[in-house]
Design a protein around this motif. Structure first.
Motif, PDB file in Angstrom:
ATOM      1  N   ARG A   1       0.825  -1.203   0.000  1.00 11.77           N
ATOM      2  CA  ARG A   1       0.000   0.000   0.000  1.00 11.77           C
ATOM      3  C   ARG A   1       0.863   1.259   0.000  1.00 11.77           C
ATOM      4  NH1 ARG A   1      -4.057  -0.793   4.901  1.00 11.77           N
ATOM      5  NH2 ARG A   1      -2.183  -1.729   5.841  1.00 11.77           N
ATOM      6  N   LEU A   2       0.367   2.277  -0.706  1.00 15.84           N
ATOM      7  CA  LEU A   2       1.068   3.554  -0.800  1.00 15.84           C
ATOM      8  C   LEU A   2       0.624   4.484   0.327  1.00 15.84           C
ATOM      9  CD1 LEU A   2       0.659   4.152  -4.645  1.00 15.84           C
ATOM     10  CD2 LEU A   2       2.700   3.333  -3.466  1.00 15.84           C
ATOM     11  N   ILE A   3       1.554   5.261   0.849  1.00 16.06           N
ATOM     12  CA  ILE A   3       1.226   6.238   1.886  1.00 16.06           C
ATOM     13  C   ILE A   3       0.331   7.316   1.287  1.00 16.06           C
ATOM     14  CG2 ILE A   3       2.153   7.955   3.490  1.00 16.06           C
ATOM     15  CD1 ILE A   3       4.763   6.337   3.525  1.00 16.06           C
ATOM     16  N   CYS A   4      -0.725   7.661   1.987  1.00 15.43           N
ATOM     17  CA  CYS A   4      -1.629   8.726   1.537  1.00 15.43           C
ATOM     18  C   CYS A   4      -0.872  10.059   1.541  1.00 15.43           C
ATOM     19  CB  CYS A   4      -2.847   8.809   2.456  1.00 15.43           C
ATOM     20  SG  CYS A   4      -3.951  10.192   2.079  1.00 15.43           S
ATOM     21  N   LEU A   5      -0.852  10.739   0.411  1.00 14.49           N
ATOM     22  CA  LEU A   5      -0.112  11.997   0.291  1.00 14.49           C
ATOM     23  C   LEU A   5      -0.762  13.130   1.070  1.00 14.49           C
ATOM     24  CD1 LEU A   5       0.799  11.878  -3.512  1.00 14.49           C
ATOM     25  CD2 LEU A   5       2.222  11.239  -1.561  1.00 14.49           C
ATOM     26  N   HIS A   6      -2.049  12.987   1.410  1.00 16.66           N
ATOM     27  CA  HIS A   6      -2.760  14.056   2.115  1.00 16.66           C
ATOM     28  C   HIS A   6      -2.478  14.055   3.619  1.00 16.66           C
ATOM     29  CE1 HIS A   6      -5.012  13.733  -1.675  1.00 16.66           C
ATOM     30  NE2 HIS A   6      -5.306  14.993  -1.495  1.00 16.66           N
ATOM     31  N   CYS A   7      -1.991  12.941   4.146  1.00 13.67           N
ATOM     32  CA  CYS A   7      -1.727  12.896   5.597  1.00 13.67           C
ATOM     33  C   CYS A   7      -0.355  12.291   5.893  1.00 13.67           C
ATOM     34  CB  CYS A   7      -2.824  12.121   6.328  1.00 13.67           C
ATOM     35  SG  CYS A   7      -3.040  10.406   5.784  1.00 13.67           S
ATOM     36  N   LYS A   8       0.557  12.425   4.941  1.00 13.45           N
ATOM     37  CA  LYS A   8       1.899  11.862   5.080  1.00 13.45           C
ATOM     38  C   LYS A   8       2.700  12.634   6.116  1.00 13.45           C
ATOM     39  CE  LYS A   8       5.877  10.656   2.156  1.00 13.45           C
ATOM     40  NZ  LYS A   8       6.384  10.701   0.762  1.00 13.45           N
ATOM     41  N   GLU A   9       3.395  11.900   6.989  1.00 16.00           N
ATOM     42  CA  GLU A   9       4.229  12.518   8.008  1.00 16.00           C
ATOM     43  C   GLU A   9       5.389  11.588   8.336  1.00 16.00           C
ATOM     44  OE1 GLU A   9       1.647  12.993  11.359  1.00 16.00           O
ATOM     45  OE2 GLU A   9       1.773  10.885  11.933  1.00 16.00           O
ATOM     46  N   GLU A  10       6.413  12.132   8.963  1.00 14.85           N
ATOM     47  CA  GLU A  10       7.575  11.314   9.297  1.00 14.85           C
ATOM     48  C   GLU A  10       7.241  10.359  10.439  1.00 14.85           C
ATOM     49  OE1 GLU A  10      12.347  11.698  10.354  1.00 14.85           O
ATOM     50  OE2 GLU A  10      11.142  13.511  10.008  1.00 14.85           O
ATOM     51  N   ASP A  11       7.738   9.142  10.328  1.00 16.94           N
ATOM     52  CA  ASP A  11       7.545   8.124  11.363  1.00 16.94           C
ATOM     53  C   ASP A  11       8.808   8.079  12.226  1.00 16.94           C
ATOM     54  OD1 ASP A  11       6.964   5.987  12.938  1.00 16.94           O
ATOM     55  OD2 ASP A  11       6.805   4.516  11.316  1.00 16.94           O
ATOM     56  N   THR A  12       8.677   8.486  13.466  1.00 13.15           N
ATOM     57  CA  THR A  12       9.833   8.553  14.370  1.00 13.15           C
ATOM     58  C   THR A  12       9.888   7.385  15.355  1.00 13.15           C
ATOM     59  OG1 THR A  12       8.581   9.953  15.898  1.00 13.15           O
ATOM     60  CG2 THR A  12       9.913  11.067  14.218  1.00 13.15           C
ATOM     61  N   LYS A  13       8.975   6.422  15.209  1.00 14.94           N
ATOM     62  CA  LYS A  13       8.891   5.337  16.189  1.00 14.94           C
ATOM     63  C   LYS A  13       9.322   3.987  15.612  1.00 14.94           C
ATOM     64  CE  LYS A  13       5.127   7.591  18.700  1.00 14.94           C
ATOM     65  NZ  LYS A  13       3.741   7.481  19.197  1.00 14.94           N
ATOM     66  N   VAL A  14      10.256   4.028  14.671  1.00 11.33           N
ATOM     67  CA  VAL A  14      10.742   2.785  14.069  1.00 11.33           C
ATOM     68  C   VAL A  14      11.697   2.092  15.042  1.00 11.33           C
ATOM     69  CG1 VAL A  14      11.973   1.785  12.113  1.00 11.33           C
ATOM     70  CG2 VAL A  14      10.545   3.808  11.782  1.00 11.33           C
ATOM     71  N   PRO A  15      11.495   0.801  15.355  1.00 12.48           N
ATOM     72  CA  PRO A  15      12.406   0.086  16.271  1.00 12.48           C
ATOM     73  C   PRO A  15      13.838   0.100  15.744  1.00 12.48           C
ATOM     74  CG  PRO A  15      10.402  -1.183  15.883  1.00 12.48           C
ATOM     75  CD  PRO A  15      10.368  -0.037  14.931  1.00 12.48           C
ATOM     76  N   ASP A  16      14.803   0.105  16.662  1.00 11.18           N
ATOM     77  CA  ASP A  16      16.220   0.159  16.281  1.00 11.18           C
ATOM     78  C   ASP A  16      16.628  -1.047  15.437  1.00 11.18           C
ATOM     79  OD1 ASP A  16      16.562   2.551  17.558  1.00 11.18           O
ATOM     80  OD2 ASP A  16      17.290   1.659  19.439  1.00 11.18           O
ATOM     81  N   THR A  17      16.068  -2.228  15.749  1.00 14.00           N
ATOM     82  CA  THR A  17      16.434  -3.428  14.977  1.00 14.00           C
ATOM     83  C   THR A  17      16.014  -3.287  13.516  1.00 14.00           C
ATOM     84  OG1 THR A  17      14.342  -4.438  15.701  1.00 14.00           O
ATOM     85  CG2 THR A  17      16.337  -4.978  16.963  1.00 14.00           C
ATOM     86  N   VAL A  18      14.831  -2.737  13.293  1.00 16.61           N
ATOM     87  CA  VAL A  18      14.343  -2.532  11.927  1.00 16.61           C
ATOM     88  C   VAL A  18      15.168  -1.455  11.231  1.00 16.61           C
ATOM     89  CG1 VAL A  18      12.379  -1.793  10.522  1.00 16.61           C
ATOM     90  CG2 VAL A  18      12.004  -3.263  12.508  1.00 16.61           C
ATOM     91  N   ARG A  19      15.468  -0.405  11.951  1.00 13.04           N
ATOM     92  CA  ARG A  19      16.263   0.688  11.382  1.00 13.04           C
ATOM     93  C   ARG A  19      17.651   0.170  10.946  1.00 13.04           C
ATOM     94  NH1 ARG A  19      15.511   6.205  11.717  1.00 13.04           N
ATOM     95  NH2 ARG A  19      13.772   5.884  13.173  1.00 13.04           N
TER      96      ARG A  19
END
Length: 573
Positions: free
Chosen positions: A457-475
């Protein structure tokens, strides 16, 4: 509904605002009267003015505030107090009730009769605010339920419908055709049209005890459609109506049935594939919606990055061999194959497809529908196709050894063949063919590539924002895959808005894994290697996995971390 007093007020406002000329106004009013529309609806329908232009002019001249219904939560007590027949007939949305005053949102001036009806029948004093006409329509669906006005009018017209079910056997071609007569046919049309407008690919109609459930699959996820509780009285006639449209037996309720039909909207024709299944409390039905104009014809439209697009073009330009597109059901395999055929469709090429079912019609290509009832299978069709001198062949799916062997031998005799397999990744395609009974040397000598794909799925361009809660292992995993430091990883998400129905996603694209059969992999096949060994070798030779392509999409701000974690498996190499 033609309202002369309301129209006169609207004309005065629009002329004073300079949106229409005095000379044109009389013609617009007359035309609206002939179409039995109010002036507001006529002007918007014919593109003369926009919804917002009209509302803003009314607000300025009449000194009435504008309310954003998308941001307004309306109490259930208000909905219970105002019947749907009032709200839908007069095209207003009740907003609040305070001390016997009903605040209602309108998109055009009220006429005297409407105000009097509210006072007499509801015992409330009307107080108007303005809102966009489209927002009022959406609010009516949201709070009263989809097609609630039609259901209410059917029940009002025939109260016995509340206790019994009937069949409606009139076939309707145009589902956007306006009809004032409440009927099951109109109810079905509204459901199909609503699903199409919300970009649904499937409609699920499910029976339960004293309840009917309606769900739409949008961007691959099932979502409840808000139907009024009274809709349960129309389950049987609705199912019968859809069966009649698709030439299915309305008397057969004990066995599954499959059918198809075509309905028309203002934009295009919709090809509907209907499947019924007997369930505990009735028949369950799924309707697949295939818009005839929305097929993605170009490889670039599929979601291929620059590197994969270049590989793909090199593969499909081969003079012979077989290319398998792999993935689970609903992963877009057929759409990818159609895009390949569209690119290869030239006057000097004879292209034949054999499919079950034929999902899209393509001009210049001979398309064949298999028929198991007549013992006309993929294998039988392939044998006949070879006598029609094709250059390129598409086989909808390789399901058994017979079909696989014929397809592979066809590729060995100088034909380019496209087909699909149900596997989890590209490397598993080799194991799948060998497990079917195909000799490894045939796989090695005929197959050019296995292409695995998934839809994200594509991120909605009308409510797109930065995600700051990504786990360190995933990052860290993402950073390792992209060859950057974890601090450089920047990802996004959608927080949810009205445009994306509060999901944070709008639309889908594909991610790919292209395993080209080079000499090193062909040499391995005689030993029947494991899927992991094949995948590891392919990665050493430059294959980007589904997970790696997914992380590239995340880094580009196209999709989210959660989508990739859900859709793909971790590369353990």
């Amino acid at each position: 509904m033609y309202k002369p007093v309301a129209n006169k007020i609207l004309v005065d406002v629009l002329v004073k605002s300079g949106l229409i000329d005095t000379d044109d106004a009389a013609g617009y009013v007359q035309s609206a009267k002939q179409e039995h529309k109010n002036l507001n609806s006529y002007l918007i329908r014919h593109g003369i003015l926009t919804d917002r232009e009209i509302v803003e002019a009314l607000s300025k001249e009449l000194n009435v505030p504008i309310l954003d219904l998308k941001e307004k939560e309306i109490p259930q007590t208000v909905i219970d107090r105002v019947p749907v027949k009032f709200a839908s007939f007069y095209k207003f949305m009740p907003v609040s009730i305070d001390d016997n005053v009903l605040t209602l949102a309108i998109s055009s001036p009220l006429d005297v009769r409407m105000e009097d009806d509210i006072r007499v029948h509801l015992g409330l004093e009307p107080n108007e605010v303005l809102a966009l006409r489209s927002d009022i329509n959406e609010a009516l669906k949201k709070y009263y339920g989809l097609a609630s006005d039609t259901i209410d009018r059917i029940l009002t017209k025939d109260p016995n419908k509340r206790k019994s079910d009937g069949n409606q056997e009139t076939w309707v071609e145009d589902i956007e055709k306006k009809s004032e007569d409440p009927s099951v046919a109109k109810l079905v049309n509204q459901i199909i049209l609503e699903a199409y407008q919300k970009r649904a690919t499937d409609i699920h109609i499910e029976p339960y005890r004293d309840k009917m459930r309606l769900r739409y699959r949008i961007d691959g996820i099932l979502m409840d459609a808000n139907l009024p509780p009274e809709a349960r009285h129309f389950l049987l006639p609705m199912v019968s109506r859809i069966k009649i449209m698709s030439n299915l037996s309305i008397t057969e309720k004990r066995l599954p049935q499959d059918g198809s039909t075509v309905v028309r909207t203002k934009d295009q024709d919709l090809d509907l594939r209907i499947s019924t299944m007997p369930a505990l409390r009735g028949e369950s039905m799924v309707i697949r919606i295939l818009p005839t104009k929305s097929m993605r014809n170009r490889l670039e439209d599929l979601g291929l990055n620059e590197q994969n697009a270049r590989k793909f073009r090199e593969l499909i330009q081969a003079s012979h061999g077989i290319i398998f597109v792999t993935g689970p059901t609903g992963s877009g395999k057929t759409t990818t194959l159609y895009a390949c055929l569209h690119e290869l469709n030239r006057d000097d090429q004879k292209i034949i497809t054999i499919e079950d079912p034929i999902e899209y019609e393509m001009e210049g290509i001979t398309q064949i529908q298999i028929s198991p009832k007549l013992n006309f299978s993929f294998a039988e069709g392939l044998r006949s196709i070879l006598r029609h001198d094709p250059d390129i062949i598409m086989v909808g799916e390789v399901r058994d050894l017979d079909t696989a062997e014929i397809a592979i031998r066809t590729a060995l005799t100088g034909h380019l063949v496209f087909s699909t397999l149900h596997t989890n990744d590209a490397a598993s395609g080799i194991s799948r063919l060998i497990d079917m009974g195909v000799e490894p040397y045939l796989v090695a000598s005929s197959v050019e590539a296995f292409v695995a794909q998934r839809l994200v799925r594509l991120i909605c361009l009308h409510c797109k924002e930065e995600d700051t809660k990504v786990p360190d292992t995933v990052r860290k995993e993402m950073a390792h895959s992209l060859g950057i430091s974890p601090e450089q990883v920047k990802v996004f998400q959608g927080h949810g808005c009205e445009v994306c129905n509060k999901t944070g996603y709008y639309g889908r694209t594909a991610i790919y894994e292209i395993l080209q059969m080079d000499e090193s992999i062909r040499a391995m096949l005689t030993a029947k290697p494991s899927t992991e060994h094949v995948k590891q070798t392919a990665m050493k030779h430059g294959m980007a996995t589904l997970r790696q392509n997914g992380w590239q999409c995340v880094a580009a701000g196209i999709t989210t971390v959660s989508e990739i974690l859900y859709i793909t498996s971790k590369d353990n190499f």
